[in-house]
Design an enzyme around this catalytic site. Structure first.
Site, PDB file in Angstrom:
ATOM      1  N   CYS A 106      11.389   6.173  -5.053  1.00 55.86           N
ATOM      2  CA  CYS A 106      11.240   5.272  -6.202  1.00 55.86           C
ATOM      3  C   CYS A 106      10.659   5.999  -7.409  1.00 55.86           C
ATOM      4  O   CYS A 106      10.635   5.457  -8.509  1.00 55.86           O
ATOM      5  CB  CYS A 106      10.371   4.083  -5.815  1.00 55.86           C
ATOM      6  N   HIS A 107      10.208   7.231  -7.223  1.00 62.36           N
ATOM      7  CA  HIS A 107       9.632   7.990  -8.345  1.00 62.36           C
ATOM      8  C   HIS A 107      10.733   8.498  -9.279  1.00 62.36           C
ATOM      9  O   HIS A 107      10.465   8.964 -10.373  1.00 62.36           O
ATOM     10  CB  HIS A 107       8.816   9.160  -7.796  1.00 62.36           C
ATOM     11  N   GLU A 129      10.495  18.506  -9.173  1.00 66.40           N
ATOM     12  CA  GLU A 129      11.908  18.471  -8.775  1.00 66.40           C
ATOM     13  C   GLU A 129      12.811  19.075  -9.844  1.00 66.40           C
ATOM     14  O   GLU A 129      13.973  19.316  -9.624  1.00 66.40           O
ATOM     15  CB  GLU A 129      12.324  17.024  -8.506  1.00 66.40           C
ATOM     16  N   ASN A 166       7.785  -2.113  -2.519  1.00 72.17           N
ATOM     17  CA  ASN A 166       8.308  -1.153  -1.558  1.00 72.17           C
ATOM     18  C   ASN A 166       7.315  -0.041  -1.213  1.00 72.17           C
ATOM     19  O   ASN A 166       6.862   0.675  -2.079  1.00 72.17           O
ATOM     20  CB  ASN A 166       9.580  -0.528  -2.148  1.00 72.17           C
ATOM     21  N   TYR A 174      15.633   1.482 -14.459  1.00 74.00           N
ATOM     22  CA  TYR A 174      15.666   0.243 -13.671  1.00 74.00           C
ATOM     23  C   TYR A 174      16.953  -0.516 -13.993  1.00 74.00           C
ATOM     24  O   TYR A 174      17.560  -1.123 -13.123  1.00 74.00           O
ATOM     25  CB  TYR A 174      14.447  -0.622 -13.999  1.00 74.00           C
TER      26      TYR A 174
END
Length: 83
Positions: free
Chosen positions: A52-53, A80, A45, A22
């Site tokens: 956002c992950h 991922e 959001n 962040y």
DNA sequence: TAGTTGACCGGAA
DNA sequence: ATTCCGGCCAACT
């Protein structure tokens, strides 16, 4: 261009298999001290285009996830190859 | 306009 | 290593 718009843009620009804290995002938008605001914006959001992950805490732990919970977030990151 | 809140961070105990 | 406390910023009511 508002603060949250910039936050969305930065998060959207995070490559797959990578993650930012962040604080890093806050610095990216030009507000190194607005890390909390960043977290709030992401919590507010519900935009699927914003990964956002891929945004986690500086501790290496994850803050939260409004789209399935922290577990789902962890699974996505693992899938991922960020881990 | 002012007050409260939150997916945070860093330092101190 | 874990828990507590203060500071900082934007959104929401």
């Amino acid at each position: 261009m508002t603060f949250k718009e910039q936050v969305y843009d930065v998060v959207r620009g995070i490559p797959e298999g990578t993650f930012m804290t962040y604080k890093e995002v806050a610095i990216k938008v030009g507000r190194p001290r607005a890390m909390r605001a960043v977290g709030m914006v992401l919590s507010q959001n519900y935009h699927p285009d914003v990964p956002c992950h891929r945004v986690i805490r500086s501790d290496g732990k994850m803050g939260g996830y409004n789209r399935g919970g922290v577990t789902k977030k962890l699974e996505i990151l693992t899938r991922e190859g960020a881990l």
